[in-house]
Scaffold this active site. Structure first.
Site, PDB file in Angstrom:
ATOM      1  N   ASN A   7       0.878  -1.173   0.000  1.00 28.01           N
ATOM      2  CA  ASN A   7       0.000   0.000   0.000  1.00 28.01           C
ATOM      3  C   ASN A   7       0.916   1.223   0.000  1.00 28.01           C
ATOM      4  O   ASN A   7       1.426   1.636   1.039  1.00 28.01           O
ATOM      5  CB  ASN A   7      -0.880  -0.045   1.256  1.00 28.01           C
ATOM      6  CG  ASN A   7      -1.776   1.180   1.386  1.00 28.01           C
ATOM      7  OD1 ASN A   7      -1.731   2.082   0.551  1.00 28.01           O
ATOM      8  ND2 ASN A   7      -2.583   1.204   2.438  1.00 28.01           N
ATOM      9  N   LYS A  14       3.206   0.881   3.176  1.00 36.46           N
ATOM     10  CA  LYS A  14       2.832  -0.174   4.126  1.00 36.46           C
ATOM     11  C   LYS A  14       2.977  -1.497   3.390  1.00 36.46           C
ATOM     12  O   LYS A  14       2.644  -1.573   2.194  1.00 36.46           O
ATOM     13  CB  LYS A  14       1.371  -0.022   4.552  1.00 36.46           C
ATOM     14  CG  LYS A  14       1.120   1.111   5.527  1.00 36.46           C
ATOM     15  CD  LYS A  14      -0.329   1.073   6.021  1.00 36.46           C
ATOM     16  CE  LYS A  14      -0.636   2.306   6.842  1.00 36.46           C
ATOM     17  NZ  LYS A  14      -2.058   2.606   6.965  1.00 36.46           N
ATOM     18  N   ARG A  82      -2.621  -2.192  -3.332  1.00 36.74           N
ATOM     19  CA  ARG A  82      -3.829  -1.410  -3.098  1.00 36.74           C
ATOM     20  C   ARG A  82      -3.811  -0.228  -4.068  1.00 36.74           C
ATOM     21  O   ARG A  82      -2.837   0.524  -4.133  1.00 36.74           O
ATOM     22  CB  ARG A  82      -3.825  -0.870  -1.671  1.00 36.74           C
ATOM     23  CG  ARG A  82      -5.020   0.007  -1.420  1.00 36.74           C
ATOM     24  CD  ARG A  82      -4.888   0.776  -0.153  1.00 36.74           C
ATOM     25  NE  ARG A  82      -6.137   1.437   0.176  1.00 36.74           N
ATOM     26  CZ  ARG A  82      -6.224   2.476   0.979  1.00 36.74           C
ATOM     27  NH1 ARG A  82      -5.147   2.959   1.546  1.00 36.74           N
ATOM     28  NH2 ARG A  82      -7.394   3.020   1.229  1.00 36.74           N
ATOM     29  N   HIS A 171     -12.636   2.431   0.836  1.00 35.48           N
ATOM     30  CA  HIS A 171     -12.479   1.481   1.940  1.00 35.48           C
ATOM     31  C   HIS A 171     -13.149   0.143   1.616  1.00 35.48           C
ATOM     32  O   HIS A 171     -13.520  -0.607   2.524  1.00 35.48           O
ATOM     33  CB  HIS A 171     -13.111   2.019   3.251  1.00 35.48           C
ATOM     34  CG  HIS A 171     -12.386   3.159   3.871  1.00 35.48           C
ATOM     35  ND1 HIS A 171     -13.043   4.212   4.480  1.00 35.48           N
ATOM     36  CD2 HIS A 171     -11.069   3.427   3.986  1.00 35.48           C
ATOM     37  CE1 HIS A 171     -12.154   5.072   4.945  1.00 35.48           C
ATOM     38  NE2 HIS A 171     -10.942   4.626   4.649  1.00 35.48           N
ATOM     39  N   HIS A 199     -16.168   2.100   9.146  1.00 38.38           N
ATOM     40  CA  HIS A 199     -14.696   2.123   9.144  1.00 38.38           C
ATOM     41  C   HIS A 199     -14.277   3.504   9.643  1.00 38.38           C
ATOM     42  O   HIS A 199     -14.444   4.510   8.948  1.00 38.38           O
ATOM     43  CB  HIS A 199     -14.180   1.874   7.724  1.00 38.38           C
ATOM     44  CG  HIS A 199     -12.685   1.946   7.623  1.00 38.38           C
ATOM     45  ND1 HIS A 199     -11.886   0.838   7.420  1.00 38.38           N
ATOM     46  CD2 HIS A 199     -11.832   2.994   7.724  1.00 38.38           C
ATOM     47  CE1 HIS A 199     -10.625   1.199   7.404  1.00 38.38           C
ATOM     48  NE2 HIS A 199     -10.561   2.513   7.576  1.00 38.38           N
ATOM     49  N   LEU A 200     -13.753   3.546  10.882  1.00 35.35           N
ATOM     50  CA  LEU A 200     -13.435   4.832  11.510  1.00 35.35           C
ATOM     51  C   LEU A 200     -11.945   4.899  11.811  1.00 35.35           C
ATOM     52  O   LEU A 200     -11.479   4.440  12.856  1.00 35.35           O
ATOM     53  CB  LEU A 200     -14.249   4.995  12.805  1.00 35.35           C
ATOM     54  CG  LEU A 200     -15.758   4.694  12.713  1.00 35.35           C
ATOM     55  CD1 LEU A 200     -16.416   4.818  14.088  1.00 35.35           C
ATOM     56  CD2 LEU A 200     -16.437   5.614  11.708  1.00 35.35           C
ATOM     57  N   GLY A 201     -11.190   5.426  10.861  1.00 29.79           N
ATOM     58  CA  GLY A 201      -9.747   5.614  11.061  1.00 29.79           C
ATOM     59  C   GLY A 201      -9.435   7.081  10.849  1.00 29.79           C
ATOM     60  O   GLY A 201     -10.227   7.943  11.236  1.00 29.79           O
ATOM     61  N   GLY A 203      -9.288   8.279   7.825  1.00 32.44           N
ATOM     62  CA  GLY A 203     -10.416   8.434   6.918  1.00 32.44           C
ATOM     63  C   GLY A 203     -11.558   7.598   7.472  1.00 32.44           C
ATOM     64  O   GLY A 203     -11.317   6.568   8.105  1.00 32.44           O
ATOM     65  N   ARG A 232     -10.721  15.876   7.169  1.00 28.99           N
ATOM     66  CA  ARG A 232     -11.638  16.080   6.039  1.00 28.99           C
ATOM     67  C   ARG A 232     -13.024  16.454   6.551  1.00 28.99           C
ATOM     68  O   ARG A 232     -13.505  15.859   7.521  1.00 28.99           O
ATOM     69  CB  ARG A 232     -11.755  14.809   5.189  1.00 28.99           C
ATOM     70  CG  ARG A 232     -10.516  14.519   4.388  1.00 28.99           C
ATOM     71  CD  ARG A 232     -10.638  13.204   3.646  1.00 28.99           C
ATOM     72  NE  ARG A 232      -9.512  12.341   3.968  1.00 28.99           N
ATOM     73  CZ  ARG A 232      -9.448  11.040   3.697  1.00 28.99           C
ATOM     74  NH1 ARG A 232     -10.460  10.444   3.101  1.00 28.99           N
ATOM     75  NH2 ARG A 232      -8.390  10.343   4.030  1.00 28.99           N
ATOM     76  N   GLY A 319      -8.917   2.246  13.499  1.00 24.06           N
ATOM     77  CA  GLY A 319      -8.343   2.790  14.741  1.00 24.06           C
ATOM     78  C   GLY A 319      -9.355   3.250  15.780  1.00 24.06           C
ATOM     79  O   GLY A 319      -9.291   2.836  16.945  1.00 24.06           O
ATOM     80  N   GLY A 321     -12.851   2.893  15.593  1.00 20.28           N
ATOM     81  CA  GLY A 321     -13.912   1.888  15.746  1.00 20.28           C
ATOM     82  C   GLY A 321     -13.487   0.701  16.595  1.00 20.28           C
ATOM     83  O   GLY A 321     -14.266   0.173  17.390  1.00 20.28           O
ATOM     84  N   ASN A 323     -11.027   0.715  18.884  1.00 16.79           N
ATOM     85  CA  ASN A 323     -10.445   1.043  20.193  1.00 16.79           C
ATOM     86  C   ASN A 323     -11.252   1.967  21.085  1.00 16.79           C
ATOM     87  O   ASN A 323     -10.989   2.028  22.285  1.00 16.79           O
ATOM     88  CB  ASN A 323      -9.065   1.687  19.991  1.00 16.79           C
ATOM     89  CG  ASN A 323      -8.099   0.726  19.342  1.00 16.79           C
ATOM     90  OD1 ASN A 323      -7.789  -0.310  19.907  1.00 16.79           O
ATOM     91  ND2 ASN A 323      -7.638   1.059  18.149  1.00 16.79           N
ATOM     92  N   GLU A 370      -7.081  -5.038   5.928  1.00 10.92           N
ATOM     93  CA  GLU A 370      -7.169  -4.781   4.486  1.00 10.92           C
ATOM     94  C   GLU A 370      -6.105  -5.567   3.729  1.00 10.92           C
ATOM     95  O   GLU A 370      -6.352  -6.048   2.632  1.00 10.92           O
ATOM     96  CB  GLU A 370      -7.013  -3.280   4.221  1.00 10.92           C
ATOM     97  CG  GLU A 370      -8.254  -2.514   4.658  1.00 10.92           C
ATOM     98  CD  GLU A 370      -8.032  -1.030   4.792  1.00 10.92           C
ATOM     99  OE1 GLU A 370      -7.370  -0.619   5.771  1.00 10.92           O
ATOM    100  OE2 GLU A 370      -8.503  -0.284   3.942  1.00 10.92           O
TER     101      GLU A 370
END
Ligand code: ADP
Length: 382
Positions: A7, A14, A82, A171, A199-201, A203, A232, A319, A321, A323, A370
């Site tokens: 990625n 990554k 990706r 995502h 999906h809560l990171g 982004g 954003r 991240g 979602g 934690n 992912e």
């Protein structure tokens, strides 16, 4: 056969190396081209000097050989990349060919931040690994079968057709992975489930997934639409764009940067984009940012419940979602009216099922992977 998943971002790479479903090595080269580059692999971080992406890839391949994760580069059977935006062209993962590369280059116009570094990663791997098969896995592909009523913007149809303007959604690999996992956790075939994946990171996006297919999602033509994110804005009144351009004398590039990099949680709070800092700050601006975030998220969940005529389970991932028990609880509080009951202890412990057995909807915490999904897509494609 070992599969390498890449990625490549604008200043980071990554990676994960898989043998079957097992991760042999995973890590990140960060701050490429910026002072203080780092290489983190398998739990160890070292300071390095990485002025450009190819140097990062060469360091990665040297590490994989020195640490005996691979004997030689020939051990790598395929690379899965990706690629963020597949545009209207790519409805599923594809093997990389000259035509595919040309189509990805064409998509730079609609994804100028993301697709160029993804593409560069492909070129560098081709150069270093020669004829090893490479597969592109698109963030947009999972959403490609949304119905027209979900992906159509109310703008003149001639312009939509001319530029391929529609909701694409992002995502996708993450939403698909956690929905498959949810079906496993719930011991129910995915074909029978109505799921809302959050999906809560850095982004953030929500997807409505019915019978395993994405039927709507909050990100749009670009990853700017939808939820409030780290930097954003997500949804705003589109008239704000011309208003601010006119009154603040902004160029379109500056306007774009304002909405992508200076807005969201950072913009509202003026403190940070990082949820941990905001939740512990104690300042009222930080609390407001969290309130706006959660309220927008709850509204999307409500909307997608209507879109699917029901919801069996809500999934929290990435991240925040995975934690933040606080964010999950605040979100679920909006859904009490619909019979959603949280088990507070399980929520505190980030358990896979955090709803009470009496709850009308299940609530799940599922760590996203992912890279695992990209690996599976790569193998399936080969
Ligand atoms: P990316 O989208 O870059 O992959 P992540 O999925 O790692 O990002 O998510 C990053 C976000 O997760 C940051 O806002 C970070 O503050 C948040 N986060 C990580 N751990 C926690 C935690 N324990 N509580 C609240 N937020 C957290």
């Amino acid at each position: 056969m070992k599969i390498l998943v890449i990625n490549a971002g604008s200043s980071s790479i990554k990676y994960a190396l898989f043998f079957k479903e097992k991760v042999l090595s995973r890590g990140l080269i960060d701050r490429i081209g910026i002072r203080g580059s780092t290489f983190s692999a398998d739990g160890k971080t070292t300071g390095v000097n990485i002025p450009f992406h190819e140097a990062g890839f060469r360091l990665l391949f040297a590490y994989l050989q020195e640490s005996k994760k691979i004997q030689s580069l020939k051990d790598i059977g395929a690379v899965g990349h990706r690629v963020v935006h597949g545009g209207a062209t790519f409805k599923k993962s594809v093997s990389i060919t000259p035509d595919v590369k040309a189509a990805i280059r064409k998509s730079f116009a609609i994804a100028p931040l993301h697709n160029p570094p993804n593409y560069e990663g492909i070129l560098i791997c081709e150069k270093i690994l020669d004829s090893v098969p490479q597969v592109a896995v698109f963030d947009t592909a999972f959403h490609h079968n949304m119905p027209a009523k979900a992906y159509t913007y109310a703008i003149p149809r001639m312009l939509a057709a001319k530029y391929g303007i529609r909701k694409y959604g992002f995502h996708g690999t993450s939403h698909q992975y956690v929905c498959n996992e949810a079906a496993r956790v719930l011991r129910t075939p995915i074909s029978k489930l109505k799921l809302i994946s959050c999906h809560l990171g850095n982004g953030c996006s929500v997807a409505a997934v019915k019978g395993g297919r994405s039927v709507d999602t909050s990100m749009g033509f670009t990853p700017l639409e939808g939820l409030v994110m780290g930097t954003r804005s997500g949804d705003i009144d589109p008239a704000l764009v011309s208003f601010l351009i006119e009154h603040e004398h902004l160029t379109t590039k500056e306007m774009d940067a304002l909405l992508n990099k200076q807005s969201g949680m950072l913009g509202i709070s003026g403190i940070s984009r990082d949820f941990r800092e905001l939740l512990s700050s104690g300042k009222k601006e930080a609390a407001l940012a969290v309130d706006v975030f959660v309220y927008r998220l709850a509204k999307y969940i409500g909307a997608y419940t209507a879109a699917m005529q029901g919801c069996d389970a809500i999934i929290f991932t990435a991240g925040i979602g995975e934690n933040s028990a606080v964010v999950r609880e605040k979100t679920c509080n909006y859904l009490k009216y619909a019979g959603l009951l949280l088990d507070r202890q399980k929520n505190q412990k980030n358990k896979p099922i955090i709803s009470s057995p009496r709850s009308k909807m299940k609530v799940l915490v599922i760590p996203t992977q992912e890279d695992m999904m990209i690996m599976r897509e790569t193998v399936a494609h080969l």
